[in-house]
Design an enzyme around this catalytic site. Structure first.
Site: not given
Ligand SMILES: *Cc1c(COP(=O)(O)O)cnc(C)c1O
Length: 379
Positions: A182
């Protein structure tokens, strides 16, 4: 080799982590509180509640919204599976509404058509950080008396009609991720922002085993404190070590986004209008953090898309498939049977993520663009 992604972190984060370890307090405590305050003020939220990851954030948001067995939640099929799994954790049913292929976000008209007597909430995803149409989705939710929850896992630093995602202008709870893929990372980590003090209090209790008093309050109290457990909670805490990394990352956020936007603009210039390659534009009056650079190979099938990715790999360029279609996975097929969402499925089959990280030089971007132009299948 040009990798797909690479987090930007360095001496600042290392110093903050060292300081935290030396302080003697390493799990959820003062650093988490500091990170929450800094994050809340960055996105214009009244409250921010840090949690272990965004999947936990979405789960707690649904629990705090009172979602349970027999309830239905409208969600896009075109997302990482973590968007809809928390609905299953609550014993509720995910009801998918297909996407608008131009934006890859849930189509508000299809969302409206999916609403039934058991619908309680809508989860809106800002896919790849590109803001969803919050105005229409919030109008729909309020007309139908539903809770809108934002999955902003990828959308830290994006904004919709001039308002930062997370400011709770359109929904009471917005969930973020700090996984290394992210925009900013704490290794793993998540955050829920809310404008409602009552929800904030509930989320804080739920993330720590349903305890009425948290560890730090008990530690700092001058009198003996015995906690009680009014609700069944979870262990979804972020640690102070992770929050320390997050504080360093937040200082870099503006720089990270502006470099990511420059890289995306250079890709757009090289690939926009090239036959067979579709690119995704920033929505009007929005700011997109460019969490992922996706292209759509308009002439591809899943098979020729994989061949294209193989050619790039042979030229030293890492890519990934685009966004998955959740309903096609075995764990959904076995619960709900075969369902068809053609826009999501064809976007899953035709989209590819290209490398994008802040340390990437212009020569790297040009090399990737040249390989894409050479190998993209023609429609
Ligand atoms: C990465 C992601 C998640 C999950 O995030 P985590 O912190 O890894 O649990 C949920 N929704 C979307 C759209 C994502 O890209």
């Amino acid at each position: 080799m040009i990798p797909l992604a690479k987090p930007e972190m360095g001496d600042d984060e290392i110093a903050l982590v060292a300081e935290t370890i030396r302080s003697g307090w390493i799990t959820q405590g003062p650093r988490v509180a500091e990170f929450e305050n800094a994050f809340a003020s960055r996105v214009g939220a009244a409250h921010a509640v840090a949690v272990a990851n965004c999947t936990a954030a979405l789960h707690l948001a649904l629990v705090a919204a009172g979602i349970g067995p027999g309830d239905e939640v409208i969600v896009t099929p075109h997302s990482f599976i973590a968007t809809s799994n928390p609905i299953l954790y609550c014993g509720a049913r995910p009801v998918f509404a297909d996407i608008d292929p131009a934006t890859l976000n849930m189509c508000p008209v299809k969302a409206a058509a999916a609403i039934g007597p058991r619908t309680r909430a809508i989860i809106a995803v800002h896919q790849v950080g590109r803001p969803a149409d919050l105005k229409r989705l919030a109008e729909l939710a309020s007309q139908k008396g539903l809770m809108l929850i934002e999955d902003a896992a990828c959308a830290t630093g994006s904004s919709f009609l001039g308002k930062p995602i997370g400011g709770n202008d359109y929904s009471p709870m917005v969930c973020f991720s700090f996984h290394p893929r992210k925009i900013i990372s704490t290794g793993d980590g998540g955050m829920i922002t809310t404008g409602d003090p009552d929800l904030a209090r509930r989320l804080r209790i739920l993330r720590q085993q349903g305890m009425s008093v948290n560890d730090l309050e008990r530690h700092q109290s001058k009198t003996v404190v015995s906690e009680d457990y009014p609700v069944v909670g979870y262990n979804y805490r972020l640690t102070d070590v992770q929050a320390a990394i997050g504080l360093g990352q937040l200082r870099r956020l503006d720089g990270i986004i502006s470099r990511r936007r420059e890289i995306a603009a250079r890709y757009d210039a090289a690939l926009g209008g090239f036959p067979g390659v579709g690119i995704f534009a920033e929505p009007a009056d929005c700011r997109w953090n460019q969490q992922t650079y996706l292209i759509r190979l308009n002439g591809a099938t899943a098979g020729t898309r994989d061949q294209f990715m193989q050619r790039l790999l042979e030229e030293g360029i890492a890519t990934r498939r685009g966004i998955m279609s959740i309903h096609r996975e075995a764990c959904y097929l076995e619960r709900f049977g075969a369902q068809s969402f053609p826009e999501s499925e064809s976007a899953s089959d035709q989209c590819v993520c290209l490398p994008l990280y802040t340390q990437m030089g212009d020569a790297d971007i040009d090399r990737v663009s040249a390989s894409v132009r050479k190998h993209a299948p023609l429609p």
